[in-house]
Design an enzyme around this catalytic site. Structure first.
Site, short mmCIF file in Angstrom:
data_model
loop_
_atom_site.label_atom_id
_atom_site.label_comp_id
_atom_site.label_asym_id
_atom_site.label_seq_id
_atom_site.Cartn_x
_atom_site.Cartn_y
_atom_site.Cartn_z
N GLY A 129 -1.01 -1.13 15.19
CA GLY A 129 -0.62 -1.15 13.78
C GLY A 129 -0.62 0.23 13.17
O GLY A 129 -1.60 0.98 13.34
N LYS A 158 0.81 -1.21 0.00
CA LYS A 158 0.00 0.00 0.00
C LYS A 158 0.85 1.27 0.00
O LYS A 158 0.56 2.22 -0.73
CB LYS A 158 -0.97 0.00 1.18
CG LYS A 158 -2.02 -1.09 1.08
CD LYS A 158 -2.96 -1.08 2.27
CE LYS A 158 -3.94 -2.25 2.19
NZ LYS A 158 -4.88 -2.25 3.32
#
Length: 266
Positions: free
Chosen positions: A132, A71
């Protein structure tokens, strides 16, 4: 029926066997009579630049979804990013423009929030803990801050990455209280795993689930398995759980709109 006129879509990542996008997209195309097909393409962690050039050369490929670990790399390689992607230079949805260029956007966060709301879980005014700060975590952080959470605590195994994300959020949403967290998730209404830990049964947890408040909702970004070891452990302790499948379901129409394919089923 796939023919020579069928337009192609894809999802790229590594690993790729766990993804649901091809099934969801192909069901969408079939239900609406769209002459298109979606496939999964595995591009190695260190091979994105070469894979990207290959994708550009496939002239009947109109767009693709990006999953871990690509990403951030996709955000750098896109020729342009729209509003959602420009916050963080990360992309999870990419379309081909008429001139052959690639434009990216970041819909994971908006999809996650939409999926939460559709399941009856409001995020506005809530205290949120998230483990995260990679591609998914970044998308969720921006979307949660934009959706009016009361506070956002971000924990990452590499603290400097979490600190960098916190600075980005504070610069964009100054009214949102953002802080660096530890593996202790106490004091929050919603706790989220936004890492890849949970794809395999022996991965372990990204934080200490037993530290969460008894009323905390546990949420995941992982879509397969639908109920990860974290969610199973949380449910065994009496917590409400929210699986990652809702994140894709929540952003499906957003993705199709970005691709210019949004339309009602026949």
């Amino acid at each position: 029926m796939i023919t020579g006129t069928t337009r192609l879509y894809a999802i790229i990542g590594d690993p790729i066997a766990h993804v649901r996008v091809p099934m969801v997209f192909n069901d969408y195309f079939t239900a609406r009579g769209i002459d298109a097909a979606c496939v999964a393409i595995q591009i190695g962690r260190d091979d994105l630049a070469a894979g990207w050039a290959g994708l550009k050369s496939i002239r009947n490929l109109d767009g693709f979804i990006v999953t871990a670990p690509h990403k951030a790399g996709a955000g750098q390689l896109c020729d342009a990013l729209d509003r959602e992607g420009s916050y963080s230079r990360i992309a999870n949805t990419v379309r081909r423009e008429r001139d052959g260029s690639f434009t990216g956007t970041l819909l994971d966060g908006r999809g996650f929030v939409a999926g939460m709301k559709s399941a009856g879980h409001e995020v506005r005014g809530r205290r949120v803990y998230m483990a995260g700060s990679g591609g998914a975590g970044t998308a969720l952080a921006f979307a949660l801050a934009d959706s009016g959470v009361k506070s956002l605590t971000i924990h990452n195994r590499t603290a400097s990455r979490a600190e960098a994300l916190i600075k980005q959020i504070q610069a964009t949403f100054s009214e949102c209280e953002v802080r660096l967290g530890t593996r202790n998730a106490a004091g929050h209404d919603i706790v989220i795993n936004a890492t890849a830990l949970g794809l395999k049964p022996d991965d372990g947890f990204s934080f200490e689930p037993e530290t969460a408040d008894s009323a905390a909702l546990f949420a995941e970004v992982i879509m397969k398995p639908e109920y990860t070891p974290l969610l199973l452990a949380a449910r065994a302790r009496g917590h409400q759980v929210h699986s990652g499948v809702h994140m894709l379901d929540g952003q499906l129409e957003m993705m199709m709109g970005f691709f210019g394919l949004s339309r009602p089923a026949a």
